[in-house]
Design a protein around this motif. Sequence first.
Motif, mmCIF file in Angstrom:
data_model
loop_
_atom_site.group_PDB
_atom_site.id
_atom_site.type_symbol
_atom_site.label_atom_id
_atom_site.label_comp_id
_atom_site.label_asym_id
_atom_site.label_seq_id
_atom_site.Cartn_x
_atom_site.Cartn_y
_atom_site.Cartn_z
ATOM 1 N N PHE A 252 0.834 -1.201 0.000
ATOM 2 C CA PHE A 252 0.000 0.000 0.000
ATOM 3 C C PHE A 252 0.872 1.256 0.000
ATOM 4 O O PHE A 252 0.563 2.232 -0.686
ATOM 5 C CB PHE A 252 -0.930 -0.003 1.213
ATOM 6 C CG PHE A 252 -1.694 1.275 1.364
ATOM 7 C CD1 PHE A 252 -2.798 1.538 0.572
ATOM 8 C CD2 PHE A 252 -1.304 2.242 2.290
ATOM 9 C CE1 PHE A 252 -3.503 2.727 0.698
ATOM 10 C CE2 PHE A 252 -1.996 3.430 2.424
ATOM 11 C CZ PHE A 252 -3.102 3.666 1.628
ATOM 12 N N GLY A 253 1.968 1.242 0.777
ATOM 13 C CA GLY A 253 2.840 2.411 0.827
ATOM 14 C C GLY A 253 3.415 2.757 -0.529
ATOM 15 O O GLY A 253 3.473 3.930 -0.912
ATOM 16 N N LYS A 254 3.834 1.744 -1.274
ATOM 17 C CA LYS A 254 4.380 1.970 -2.618
ATOM 18 C C LYS A 254 3.286 2.480 -3.559
ATOM 19 O O LYS A 254 3.513 3.410 -4.348
ATOM 20 C CB LYS A 254 4.966 0.660 -3.144
ATOM 21 C CG LYS A 254 5.517 0.739 -4.562
ATOM 22 C CD LYS A 254 6.726 1.680 -4.623
ATOM 23 C CE LYS A 254 7.490 1.514 -5.923
ATOM 24 N NZ LYS A 254 6.678 1.797 -7.112
ATOM 25 N N ARG A 255 2.109 1.884 -3.459
ATOM 26 C CA ARG A 255 1.019 2.314 -4.331
ATOM 27 C C ARG A 255 0.580 3.727 -4.001
ATOM 28 O O ARG A 255 0.282 4.537 -4.897
ATOM 29 C CB ARG A 255 -0.160 1.344 -4.180
ATOM 30 C CG ARG A 255 -1.332 1.666 -5.080
ATOM 31 C CD ARG A 255 -2.211 0.440 -5.259
ATOM 32 N NE ARG A 255 -2.634 -0.092 -3.977
ATOM 33 C CZ ARG A 255 -3.662 0.394 -3.279
ATOM 34 N NH1 ARG A 255 -4.321 1.434 -3.749
ATOM 35 N NH2 ARG A 255 -4.023 -0.139 -2.139
ATOM 36 N N LEU A 256 0.517 4.067 -2.709
ATOM 37 C CA LEU A 256 0.169 5.426 -2.303
ATOM 38 C C LEU A 256 1.179 6.424 -2.852
ATOM 39 O O LEU A 256 0.812 7.487 -3.373
ATOM 40 C CB LEU A 256 0.114 5.500 -0.775
ATOM 41 C CG LEU A 256 -0.105 6.886 -0.157
ATOM 42 C CD1 LEU A 256 -1.479 7.419 -0.533
ATOM 43 C CD2 LEU A 256 0.041 6.823 1.354
ATOM 44 N N GLN A 257 2.448 6.084 -2.774
ATOM 45 C CA GLN A 257 3.498 6.969 -3.270
ATOM 46 C C GLN A 257 3.379 7.153 -4.782
ATOM 47 O O GLN A 257 3.524 8.278 -5.294
ATOM 48 C CB GLN A 257 4.855 6.376 -2.907
ATOM 49 C CG GLN A 257 6.038 7.298 -3.143
ATOM 50 C CD GLN A 257 7.337 6.692 -2.661
ATOM 51 O OE1 GLN A 257 7.433 5.479 -2.455
ATOM 52 N NE2 GLN A 257 8.352 7.519 -2.486
ATOM 53 N N ASP A 258 3.096 6.079 -5.506
ATOM 54 C CA ASP A 258 2.977 6.162 -6.967
ATOM 55 C C ASP A 258 1.775 7.007 -7.382
ATOM 56 O O ASP A 258 1.869 7.837 -8.299
ATOM 57 C CB ASP A 258 2.860 4.761 -7.554
ATOM 58 C CG ASP A 258 4.154 3.967 -7.403
ATOM 59 O OD1 ASP A 258 5.201 4.591 -7.152
ATOM 60 O OD2 ASP A 258 4.109 2.719 -7.508
ATOM 61 N N VAL A 259 0.641 6.793 -6.721
ATOM 62 C CA VAL A 259 -0.561 7.549 -7.081
ATOM 63 C C VAL A 259 -0.363 9.038 -6.804
ATOM 64 O O VAL A 259 -0.750 9.888 -7.617
ATOM 65 C CB VAL A 259 -1.782 7.010 -6.306
ATOM 66 C CG1 VAL A 259 -2.998 7.903 -6.531
ATOM 67 C CG2 VAL A 259 -2.096 5.588 -6.739
ATOM 68 N N CYS A 260 0.241 9.352 -5.676
ATOM 69 C CA CYS A 260 0.493 10.765 -5.355
ATOM 70 C C CYS A 260 1.446 11.402 -6.362
ATOM 71 O O CYS A 260 1.270 12.559 -6.759
ATOM 72 C CB CYS A 260 1.064 10.881 -3.945
ATOM 73 S SG CYS A 260 -0.126 10.530 -2.637
ATOM 74 N N ALA A 261 2.456 10.635 -6.778
ATOM 75 C CA ALA A 261 3.405 11.157 -7.767
ATOM 76 C C ALA A 261 2.717 11.425 -9.097
ATOM 77 O O ALA A 261 3.035 12.398 -9.799
ATOM 78 C CB ALA A 261 4.560 10.174 -7.940
ATOM 79 N N GLU A 262 1.736 10.580 -9.460
ATOM 80 C CA GLU A 262 1.013 10.763 -10.721
ATOM 81 C C GLU A 262 0.195 12.050 -10.725
ATOM 82 O O GLU A 262 -0.050 12.629 -11.784
ATOM 83 C CB GLU A 262 0.085 9.571 -10.965
ATOM 84 C CG GLU A 262 0.817 8.277 -11.297
ATOM 85 C CD GLU A 262 -0.145 7.108 -11.414
ATOM 86 O OE1 GLU A 262 -1.363 7.336 -11.273
ATOM 87 O OE2 GLU A 262 0.330 5.971 -11.629
ATOM 88 N N HIS A 263 -0.238 12.494 -9.554
ATOM 89 C CA HIS A 263 -1.095 13.675 -9.480
ATOM 90 C C HIS A 263 -0.325 14.950 -9.177
ATOM 91 O O HIS A 263 -0.927 15.981 -8.853
ATOM 92 C CB HIS A 263 -2.183 13.463 -8.430
ATOM 93 C CG HIS A 263 -3.246 12.499 -8.860
ATOM 94 N ND1 HIS A 263 -3.070 11.130 -8.797
ATOM 95 C CD2 HIS A 263 -4.489 12.693 -9.388
ATOM 96 C CE1 HIS A 263 -4.163 10.530 -9.237
ATOM 97 N NE2 HIS A 263 -5.030 11.451 -9.607
ATOM 98 N N GLY A 264 0.976 14.891 -9.252
ATOM 99 C CA GLY A 264 1.751 16.113 -9.152
ATOM 100 C C GLY A 264 2.309 16.387 -7.771
ATOM 101 O O GLY A 264 2.104 15.644 -6.809
ATOM 102 N N LEU A 265 3.010 17.502 -7.682
ATOM 103 C CA LEU A 265 3.733 17.854 -6.463
ATOM 104 C C LEU A 265 2.790 18.134 -5.296
ATOM 105 O O LEU A 265 3.097 17.798 -4.143
ATOM 106 C CB LEU A 265 4.610 19.086 -6.731
ATOM 107 C CG LEU A 265 5.470 19.568 -5.559
ATOM 108 C CD1 LEU A 265 6.461 18.482 -5.140
ATOM 109 C CD2 LEU A 265 6.202 20.851 -5.943
#
Length: 758
Positions: A4-17
């Motif tokens: 979940f931590g990796k997926r959360l990080q990836d999704v947040c990165a996709e939506h910008g800073l």
Amino acid sequence: MVEFGKRLQDVCAEHGLSWAVHCIAYNDLKLLIESKKQAAEADTDDASSQHELFRYALDREIEKAVLFVLQEQGAIAAELERLSERRALFLQTTSQLESNRRIQSVVSPSSSSRVKAVTTPPRSSSNKSIVSLRDLRQIHEEYVSVAHDVMQFVKFIDLNVTAVRKILKKYDKKTKTKLSHNYLSAYANQYVDSHLDQLYHDGGLSSLVLSLKRAFEELHQVEMKMALNNKEDKQQRGEYYHRRMMSMPTTSMLATTEQVTNADQITHDREPILQMIKISRERLKQNTKYVDIIAAQALLFEESDEEVSVSAEDMDGVSKAQRISSMLNLASTFLYMANYYIVAPTCGDYAVRVGSTESMAGIVIGMTPNAALIATVLYGWWSNHSYKSALIFAATCSVLGNITYALALYYNSITLIMIGRFLNGFGSARSINRRFIADVFTRKERTAASAAFVTAAALGMSAGPALASLLSAMTFSPDSMFWTNETVPGWVMLCLWLVFLLVFCLYFEEPERTHLSGRRATATTGPVKLHLHGEKTHLLVDEAPSSEQVPEKNVEKVQTVVVVMTLWIYFILKLVLESLLSSCPTVTRFFFGWNSSKSGAFLAFLGLLMFPANMVVARLSYYYEDKELIRSFMAAILFGCIGIIAYLPNQYSVVQYTVFGIIIFISTNALEGPNMSLLSKTIPKSWARGTFNAGFLGTESGTLARALGDVLISLAAAKGVAGMLNTIFFQMFCLALVSVILVHRYYDRLEEDDEDKE
């Protein structure tokens, strides 16, 4: 499976800073938990400081996310306000155009200007209408853009809510503390201010959605009026060109017609984007705990976690005809449960009247679940092809079973009693009833429908003994071989089943075969794609990698242990419950001299206790995990079984029996909720597919427990009614003790996978 931590990080990165900065730092909190664990092993004082450090860090992360939520909410509100002013100006302009058009339509050419009318086309606002349509499209597109922002807003909230839940769960697991309950209870306390209020309560979000809904409705009404006006203008131009063509044929008509052709529809009566937001919010909102608890008892599990297509028809829910069919489906469940328990107070007397012994009462009652074991397999296959014919067959078996049961006294045959109850077992269409709910109701409706199914069964379990108690109070002719206290339950249930069968044949409609032909047909608005993974994914995942959809083998092995444990607990609780209910008339007659009317009233009272028991469990589930409730209720069953035993038979009292009987009944029914809830959360995909799935195994497990309980009652009674109570509940105590030991042994595994590998 992706953490979940990796997926959360990836999704947040996709939506910008902005997302990356303001999302809860889940991985950093995980590191704090690890340091807390190490500190606890090294020094207690240091562990205490680490505990405060973690709470402070979590508070700071939640505050950061909440402030961003408020900021985004304000930005969306400001954009909606700007669009609202523009929409108001647009509505005012279109209203003026409508007024001018009406004035022009009132003024008709006079007879003296007939030649002018032939050579001059009627005035039209087509050019202005085209401009208005262009403005309408632009405003609509901007509102759709804002609606997409709202969807992303909901997605951000859900991601962070999931992060809070998972990190607290991980903290409790690593440190063996109960921070989750203390931390999350603050948001439920109306007297304590908490940042969690903003994440868990969606008042601001509701206002944004309401503004969008109102705007889309107004724009749709305007477009419909403009379309109607254009149609009237076309009719007027058609009359002019008809007169013109008689004298001056020209090709200018083609250009004009092209100019006024209706553009593609801009707005919709039901905006797809609003439907998507609605589904997103429903995923975010928690259902009432009471409904969730009793819905889990319906043994309905999702067949897979794969992406599903939710069409406009799914969003609208079931039709009126399907609602009627659903009510008949519930009536089938109610009648079967009433039919099952209506004979409990009198079957011992019935066996004696036909020349057998009272110890046969358990066997008589047990014939029904024995037949239900076979019927469940049959109906599991039959429901793949038809519901109506299968339910008609089940109702017909119940009709024949009650006739046979009622005529057994006339023919003085215990065999006919057995056959009648065996046929009643084929009236057990509970596997069909569950399958019907799964196919007819949408996912958002299925929890409430499942709760209604369990409630109908509970009412039937209470209504059967209550009806038997009322019938036992009636007086019949001692010379009659047809209408007696023993046979009248069969005749009454026969009448009820005949009425049900007639209404069922007239009004029941076969639902769509969604489990054979796929999801419902897609409406014109197009499908709304959702990844429905329960709590394992956040809302509206844009694209899920295939690796996330296939669980690892070791995870499924752990889940299998939990499934086996929950099925075993389900078997034990049904066994103990059946032993209590089926032995009640014989035991109370021997110790207290109760007749069938009194024992039936007591069983009916026990049945009504299911509802407050489930409400209490619902409240407790806010503060305790499923495994904690399971352990507590198993201990209560153990206490009830040891307490109900008659240590001094000559001094055995009504108070002792009723108090510990109530404890056993409440604890077994209360245990079923969290136990089946845990099963529904941990069921592997391979166990949730096909006819022989976990729902089937649960049904067979409960039915087998009832059958075994009735056999044990008859075996205990055969040795003498005096020792029947002690024999039965000492056996139940031993089985409950084994279950408590198993729960203690596998306690750490009795939890859903948090999708975050260590």
